[in-house]
Design a protein around this motif. Structure first.
Motif, PDB file in Angstrom:
ATOM      1  N   UNK A  81       0.714   6.867 -81.930  1.00 14.86           N
ATOM      2  CA  UNK A  81       0.710   7.926 -82.794  1.00 14.86           C
ATOM      3  C   UNK A  81       1.525   9.137 -82.409  1.00 14.86           C
ATOM      4  N   UNK A  82       1.710  10.098 -83.215  1.00  8.00           N
ATOM      5  CA  UNK A  82       2.265  11.575 -82.595  1.00  8.00           C
ATOM      6  C   UNK A  82       1.111  12.254 -81.977  1.00  8.00           C
ATOM      7  N   UNK A  83       1.514  12.737 -80.878  1.00  7.27           N
ATOM      8  CA  UNK A  83       0.498  13.273 -79.746  1.00  7.27           C
ATOM      9  C   UNK A  83       0.966  14.751 -79.550  1.00  7.27           C
ATOM     10  N   UNK A  84      -0.340  15.585 -79.209  1.00  9.08           N
ATOM     11  CA  UNK A  84      -0.100  16.571 -78.386  1.00  9.08           C
ATOM     12  C   UNK A  84      -0.955  16.206 -77.097  1.00  9.08           C
ATOM     13  N   UNK A  85      -0.194  16.357 -75.971  1.00  7.07           N
ATOM     14  CA  UNK A  85      -0.538  16.023 -74.775  1.00  7.07           C
ATOM     15  C   UNK A  85      -1.172  17.327 -74.038  1.00  7.07           C
ATOM     16  N   UNK A  86      -2.249  17.315 -73.510  1.00 11.67           N
ATOM     17  CA  UNK A  86      -2.910  18.463 -72.949  1.00 11.67           C
ATOM     18  C   UNK A  86      -3.216  18.244 -71.556  1.00 11.67           C
ATOM     19  N   UNK A  87      -2.578  18.886 -70.425  1.00  9.85           N
ATOM     20  CA  UNK A  87      -2.814  18.753 -69.073  1.00  9.85           C
ATOM     21  C   UNK A  87      -3.719  19.766 -68.346  1.00  9.85           C
ATOM     22  N   UNK A  88      -4.608  19.095 -67.799  1.00  5.52           N
ATOM     23  CA  UNK A  88      -5.686  19.960 -66.994  1.00  5.52           C
ATOM     24  C   UNK A  88      -5.102  20.311 -65.630  1.00  5.52           C
ATOM     25  N   UNK A  89      -4.667  21.468 -65.100  1.00  6.79           N
ATOM     26  CA  UNK A  89      -4.401  21.662 -63.553  1.00  6.79           C
ATOM     27  C   UNK A  89      -3.093  20.855 -63.512  1.00  6.79           C
ATOM     28  N   UNK A  90      -2.185  21.529 -64.460  1.00  5.86           N
ATOM     29  CA  UNK A  90      -0.746  20.758 -64.366  1.00  5.86           C
ATOM     30  C   UNK A  90       0.136  21.012 -63.171  1.00  5.86           C
ATOM     31  N   UNK A  91       0.032  21.976 -62.306  1.00  7.25           N
ATOM     32  CA  UNK A  91       0.835  22.282 -61.410  1.00  7.25           C
ATOM     33  C   UNK A  91       2.240  22.207 -61.690  1.00  7.25           C
ATOM     34  N   UNK A 111       0.290  22.340 -71.069  1.00 12.71           N
ATOM     35  CA  UNK A 111      -0.073  22.421 -69.650  1.00 12.71           C
ATOM     36  C   UNK A 111      -1.103  23.568 -69.221  1.00 12.71           C
ATOM     37  N   UNK A 112      -2.076  23.563 -68.668  1.00 11.84           N
ATOM     38  CA  UNK A 112      -3.027  24.435 -68.264  1.00 11.84           C
ATOM     39  C   UNK A 112      -3.179  24.482 -66.989  1.00 11.84           C
ATOM     40  N   UNK A 113      -2.839  25.906 -66.390  1.00  6.80           N
ATOM     41  CA  UNK A 113      -3.101  25.938 -64.785  1.00  6.80           C
ATOM     42  C   UNK A 113      -3.462  27.328 -64.446  1.00  6.80           C
ATOM     43  N   UNK A 114      -4.329  27.337 -63.344  1.00 15.40           N
ATOM     44  CA  UNK A 114      -4.861  28.529 -62.975  1.00 15.40           C
ATOM     45  C   UNK A 114      -3.835  29.638 -62.317  1.00 15.40           C
ATOM     46  N   UNK A 115      -2.679  28.951 -61.879  1.00  9.46           N
ATOM     47  CA  UNK A 115      -1.683  29.965 -61.258  1.00  9.46           C
ATOM     48  C   UNK A 115      -0.532  30.240 -62.367  1.00  9.46           C
ATOM     49  N   UNK A 116      -0.398  31.557 -62.988  1.00 12.15           N
ATOM     50  CA  UNK A 116       0.599  31.868 -63.752  1.00 12.15           C
ATOM     51  C   UNK A 116       2.015  31.594 -63.437  1.00 12.15           C
ATOM     52  N   UNK A 117       2.219  31.952 -62.009  1.00 13.39           N
ATOM     53  CA  UNK A 117       3.585  31.801 -61.571  1.00 13.39           C
ATOM     54  C   UNK A 117       4.102  30.213 -61.705  1.00 13.39           C
TER      55      UNK A 117
END
Ligand code: AVJ
Length: 324
Positions: A81-91, A111-117
């Motif tokens: 299926x067409x997919x939206x991939x969401x990653x927790x703590x992508x680094x 990608x979701x990550x705590x470090x903006x840089x």
């Protein structure tokens, strides 16, 4: 268009400082001294962790990558299926590239990550490598409430990628609550790809957290460096040593900092006394059996569809489907 959205709780530097100070003092004035493992990952800590993932003793990261690359055909079949991939703590999203390169249905990547840089670097690079995928970074602590950005592309399904056995950092009951909160962001039939480190012989486990090169020790002690840098203190880092072992009753690796002597230190005007040998507990890393992963999934309203593993059954990549 700005490709990163910032969650409120980390946008304000002051709040971040106050949180660090309050949580450190709270943990160190308890009967059993404690520092949350999330504080291990400042800039230096994240760099040291990247080094850990390359150590000969630390089998997790390379084993997980091997499992993913070794099951591409299977992943292709399962993600049509067409997919939206969401990653927790992508680094650095290194492992994610295996998915982005090989699963044709991925239209959007969050990608979701705590470090903006870290996040903005990663987002820039991914946009170059994958011009046809809509990449939207979210800078947030994914253990706190966060919301997903509006995605232009209307994908048929969401797939959450949570690799690296980070789930092992949670207490087992917390892990259930956490997966339930992720489940709440999904619709029935959406999926999760979860990396989990398995229970195994103690020697292998303990070697992975007591490497010969001393990188894990440096990673652990770095939180003391951070306290010295960010808080007012007379703390002597040399007066603590790295201590890590498998607690087989609890089914977890524990990481501690052990005081080499009786000592009293001051942090932000607060006196903290240590007996020789007393420890600060800095991290838990729970290991799961296949049956425990099954139970964890069921209790958080997922169905464990498939477990992909390596020949030595060291690590598992589990495919969970959101159930009713
Ligand atoms: C990133 C939490 C999965 O528990 O193995 C590595 C962190 N700590 N060596 C783990 C870690 C010490 C790692 N996780």
């Amino acid at each position: 268009m700005n490709s990163i959205t910032y969650a409120k709780q980390i946008a304000h530097h002051n709040t971040e400082f106050e949180t660090f100070k309050t949580e450190i003092l709270k943990g160190l004035t308890r009967e059993r001294k404690y520092i949350s493992s999330k504080f291990l990952y400042d800039k230096k800590g994240s760099q040291l962790f990247e080094k850990i993932t390359e150590l000969p003793e630390y089998y997790q990261t390379r084993t997980e990558a091997t499992i993913l690359s070794g099951n591409i055909e299977w992943l292709k079949d399962s993600f049509q299926k067409t997919t939206a991939l969401i990653e927790l703590g992508s680094g650095s999203s290194t492992k994610t590239r295996i998915l982005l390169e090989n699963i044709p249905g991925i239209q959007a990547y969050v990608p979701i990550d705590i470090s903006p840089e870290m996040l903005s670097n990663t987002v820039d690079q991914l946009k170059k490598s994958f011009p046809n995928i809509q990449v939207t970074g979210v800078s947030a602590d994914y253990t706190e409430a966060f919301s997903l950005p509006d995605l232009d592309a209307d994908a048929e399904q969401k797939v959450v990628f949570f690799p690296g056995s980070t789930i092992g950092n949670f207490e087992p009951e917390e892990a259930i609550r956490f997966l339930q909160s992720i489940r709440a962001l999904l619709g029935t039939g959406d999926r999760m790809i979860l990396g989990v480190d398995r229970k195994k012989d103690i020697d292998t486990l303990e070697a992975a957290y007591n490497d010969q090169a001393g990188i894990t020790a440096a990673f652990n002690k770095n939180v003391l460096t951070r306290i010295k840098r960010e808080l007012e203190t007379d703390l002597d880092i040399q007066a603590f040593s790295h201590y890590s072992f498998y607690n087989s009753t609890a089914g977890r690796i524990e990481m501690h900092l052990r005081s080499k002597k009786d000592q009293t230190i001051s942090i932000e005007g607060e006196s903290i006394t240590f007996k020789k040998g007393e420890t600060i507990h800095t991290e838990n890393s729970y290991k799961y059996s296949e049956a425990e992963i099954e139970t964890l999934s069921r209790k958080s309203s997922f169905t464990l569809m498939t477990t992909l593993s390596d020949a030595d059954r060291q690590f598992s990549v589990c495919i969970l489907e959101a159930s009713d």
